[in-house]
Write a protein that holds these residues in place. Sequence first.
Motif, mmCIF file in Angstrom:
data_model
loop_
_atom_site.group_PDB
_atom_site.id
_atom_site.type_symbol
_atom_site.label_atom_id
_atom_site.label_comp_id
_atom_site.label_asym_id
_atom_site.label_seq_id
_atom_site.Cartn_x
_atom_site.Cartn_y
_atom_site.Cartn_z
ATOM 1 N N UNK A 1 -7.076 12.708 -9.129
ATOM 2 C CA UNK A 1 -7.472 12.594 -10.540
ATOM 3 C C UNK A 1 -8.989 12.516 -10.668
ATOM 4 N N UNK A 2 -9.639 11.708 -9.813
ATOM 5 C CA UNK A 2 -11.091 11.594 -9.859
ATOM 6 C C UNK A 2 -11.731 12.943 -9.542
ATOM 7 N N UNK A 3 -11.182 13.644 -8.551
ATOM 8 C CA UNK A 3 -11.716 14.957 -8.176
ATOM 9 C C UNK A 3 -11.576 15.940 -9.324
ATOM 10 N N UNK A 4 -10.438 15.889 -10.026
ATOM 11 C CA UNK A 4 -10.215 16.798 -11.150
ATOM 12 C C UNK A 4 -11.223 16.543 -12.268
ATOM 13 N N UNK A 5 -11.518 15.287 -12.527
ATOM 14 C CA UNK A 5 -12.512 14.958 -13.564
ATOM 15 C C UNK A 5 -13.888 15.498 -13.186
ATOM 16 N N UNK A 6 -14.269 15.352 -11.907
ATOM 17 C CA UNK A 6 -15.562 15.883 -11.468
ATOM 18 C C UNK A 6 -15.582 17.405 -11.611
ATOM 19 N N UNK B 1 0.835 -1.216 0.000
ATOM 20 C CA UNK B 1 0.000 0.000 0.000
ATOM 21 C C UNK B 1 0.862 1.257 0.000
ATOM 22 N N UNK B 2 0.403 2.244 -0.754
ATOM 23 C CA UNK B 2 1.150 3.495 -0.877
ATOM 24 C C UNK B 2 0.165 4.653 -0.755
ATOM 25 N N UNK B 3 0.264 5.412 0.340
ATOM 26 C CA UNK B 3 -0.680 6.502 0.599
ATOM 27 C C UNK B 3 -0.631 7.541 -0.505
ATOM 28 N N UNK B 4 0.563 7.830 -0.982
ATOM 29 C CA UNK B 4 0.695 8.841 -2.031
ATOM 30 C C UNK B 4 -0.005 8.384 -3.305
ATOM 31 N N UNK B 5 0.093 7.056 -3.595
ATOM 32 C CA UNK B 5 -0.547 6.540 -4.792
ATOM 33 C C UNK B 5 -2.055 6.696 -4.747
ATOM 34 N N UNK B 6 -2.662 6.331 -3.624
ATOM 35 C CA UNK B 6 -4.117 6.462 -3.515
ATOM 36 C C UNK B 6 -4.527 7.931 -3.507
ATOM 37 N N UNK B 7 -3.673 8.792 -2.970
ATOM 38 C CA UNK B 7 -3.959 10.224 -2.977
ATOM 39 C C UNK B 7 -3.997 10.752 -4.408
ATOM 40 N N UNK C 1 -9.800 -4.755 -6.840
ATOM 41 C CA UNK C 1 -9.107 -4.432 -5.586
ATOM 42 C C UNK C 1 -9.984 -4.626 -4.362
ATOM 43 N N UNK C 2 -11.324 -4.697 -4.550
ATOM 44 C CA UNK C 2 -12.286 -4.786 -3.437
ATOM 45 C C UNK C 2 -12.176 -3.564 -2.521
ATOM 46 N N UNK C 3 -11.709 -2.445 -3.077
ATOM 47 C CA UNK C 3 -11.527 -1.213 -2.298
ATOM 48 C C UNK C 3 -12.511 -0.171 -2.796
ATOM 49 N N UNK C 4 -13.316 0.373 -1.872
ATOM 50 C CA UNK C 4 -14.244 1.460 -2.194
ATOM 51 C C UNK C 4 -13.791 2.674 -1.383
ATOM 52 N N UNK C 5 -12.931 3.474 -1.989
ATOM 53 C CA UNK C 5 -12.319 4.595 -1.264
ATOM 54 C C UNK C 5 -13.330 5.720 -1.064
ATOM 55 N N UNK C 6 -13.109 6.590 -0.080
ATOM 56 C CA UNK C 6 -14.043 7.698 0.185
ATOM 57 C C UNK C 6 -14.287 8.590 -1.018
ATOM 58 N N UNK C 7 -13.265 8.756 -1.878
ATOM 59 C CA UNK C 7 -13.454 9.635 -3.037
ATOM 60 C C UNK C 7 -14.510 9.070 -3.981
ATOM 61 N N UNK C 8 -14.703 7.736 -3.978
ATOM 62 C CA UNK C 8 -15.728 7.153 -4.839
ATOM 63 C C UNK C 8 -17.123 7.509 -4.348
ATOM 64 N N UNK D 1 -19.784 -2.665 -3.270
ATOM 65 C CA UNK D 1 -18.561 -2.766 -2.466
ATOM 66 C C UNK D 1 -18.478 -1.648 -1.425
ATOM 67 N N UNK D 2 -19.580 -0.916 -1.246
ATOM 68 C CA UNK D 2 -19.595 0.134 -0.238
ATOM 69 C C UNK D 2 -19.279 -0.458 1.135
ATOM 70 N N UNK D 3 -18.509 0.238 1.951
ATOM 71 C CA UNK D 3 -18.072 -0.339 3.234
ATOM 72 C C UNK D 3 -19.233 -0.546 4.198
#
Length: 710
Positions: free
Chosen positions: A333-338, A322-328, A365-372, A398-400
């Motif tokens: 990127x998702x925020x910029x698209x929105x 896991x890499x915090x910078x990578x997920x950041x 990945x089975x990961x639903x990050x807050x940005x989603x 996949x919502x937590x």
Amino acid sequence: MSSPTHGDEPSRNDDSLDALLGDLETASKLPAKRRQVSVKPTVERTASALYDKGAAPDELARFVDLLTSGPPRNHLDQASLGALIRSLYPAGKVDDETVLKVIGALGHGQLKPALPLQSLLLRWLVMVYHLLQNPGILGQAYGVLFNLLDTAALRPQLCHLLALVTRRKHVKPFRIQAILALSRQTGNDPPLVGLLRVFKNYYPEIIVGDATRGRAATFKHPDLEWRKRLDEIQQSQLERRDESGPRNGFSVNHVLSRPMKGAKASLLPAVHTQHAQENSVTLEEIDGVEAFVQNLEKIELPTQLVAVLADPLLQKLLLLRPDAEGFSRVSNWVTACMSDVASGDADINLLLDMIDVIHAYTINTRVFSPVLSTFFRFLFTIWNGSDKRDLVLETLSYAPLKDFKESYTSLFQPLENAILNNTPESQLSLLKFYTLLLRRWTIILLSEEDLDSAPVEAVTALNVHVKKLALTLTQTSPKISTYLSILDFYDANVAMVSEPKLLKHVEITIPHAFVVYILHFSYSLVVVSRLCGLLAAYKRGWEMLMTQVPPLRGLTLHERQQISTFNGCLMDICNCLWRGRAFITTDLNAQGCRIPRSLEPKLNGYLRKIDSSMPLASVFGLSYSPVFGLQAISCLREMEEEEILKGELHARHAGPVTQNSLIQLGHKGGLVLSWNAYRAGVLRHLEAKGLPGVPELLYKTMKNLMKEKQ
């Protein structure tokens, strides 16, 4: 393509299979004398195109529609239709609908194709048997195919097909007798003798004598050259699909980078590592699982980590490292698209393209990050609720697992507002989503070591919420498919009830009583069987809570309020199926299926018009029920067939079976069988047919049956 008028000529400048098929469909509607051009060149080009690439599933369906239409609707000559059948190479699997259309075209009748064409269609079924999406579909139509054996023109191909399909359950005494009689009439026709030998493999003690000693067909493949070409087409399609995706899950996917729609036409980058160190390894160098494992700690992260949304190998790397910078960076990127869509620099098509990428990322990945959550809340404000709905719902599943009120307010309620449009289809989509969500949450809870701090109340809240949705659907869409979807949700629910680890923390929530009764009185045997199996599983859950020593936990107030309702449902169903006391309210816990008392006289009056000797309280039992009647009489017929083979039966039961009719039958030389033995036999018959729900519930609920089972 639109159909031309009678004077128009079919298209001649496009040799694509779709265009050629369109020309044939147009020509088939016109008699030969009214066509301005001959159809034979089109048939030849179509056969050539089929030989080169085969027919895709949708094209195959159109071809079968054309080939199975009879003379009044199809004016193509037999030679042309025969050439098309001989060239009909499927490029993929053959679905059930296509097979059923071919079977439906068999037999005698003005609307049926000519018998030589039917023979070719049967031959085609034999040659594509290994490509059937569901080979069992032919077994379900076994009776239809068998009854066509007296048609001499179809017999060789029919016998070959039946030889492929025949299983032990298909070999019945009446079929053996029918083949023996037909074989004698035709002078031991080789195909019939060959089929009889297949039957003998299952019951050698019944088929004896000279019946199978004659010359028999060996049922070889009808055309080995045709099969060779079919295999080449199938292999070509398989290679083409492989080339369109990554080589494997442990190599960089260089073809996933693709443009996305919008004013800026932004691009999802491919994996590319710049400024790699001398002792590091880049992802682009990895070409297999061994290389990935050996170099896991040395792999350099790519320059643009947003590629993780599309590349499976990068997803695996970030899961293991896991890499915090990578997920950041992904979040940015998702925020910029929105922001681009919100500011008008891009339109909603950008978000719709992002759904494909986010969906693939989430399920891998089975990961639903807050940005989603933020992304979907924004999407729901401008989404029409139908575009890529299935992808949206699967991603959201996949919502937590967290407080349901919070999840509902922030995510699920906006989803409902976007999807629901006063149609049953939108409600059904929502139900299927909540079913997926409940299954994911079950997996999460099962993987937790300590459930004391887990938000298990969210599961109860979800069940209560869907309870109303399920009841609504029984009113807005009273169809079998809807009932099965409702049962899918409660199957997911009962999976928790069946796990002591989860039952210790999660409350039992049963379906609404009206949902139980509506499903119980449906006309589908599968629905009733699944419902009864579901109630039996719930009963086991209650017993674990109330009788286990030491107890798992005490009952909650919510559960205590449901017990009388649940017991009432059990008693009413047992009264209908077993005790002949439908709609009785005087028994302990019985609720009379909650029908209005004023309805009983009307039902009795209707029943008296049909059969004055038939009591209303008994018509929902195993013998008279429209759902179970066929299975009950089939069970009795099997018992009688066994006695016939022994030569000990002199009378058959006309049906339906009652306690008195069984006594009278025994006196007349018929089957000697007690009422309880007959009903127990029906329960065993249902179990053997893969319908264990009703026997399971009755054995779990009726005390006398419990003792017999033990």
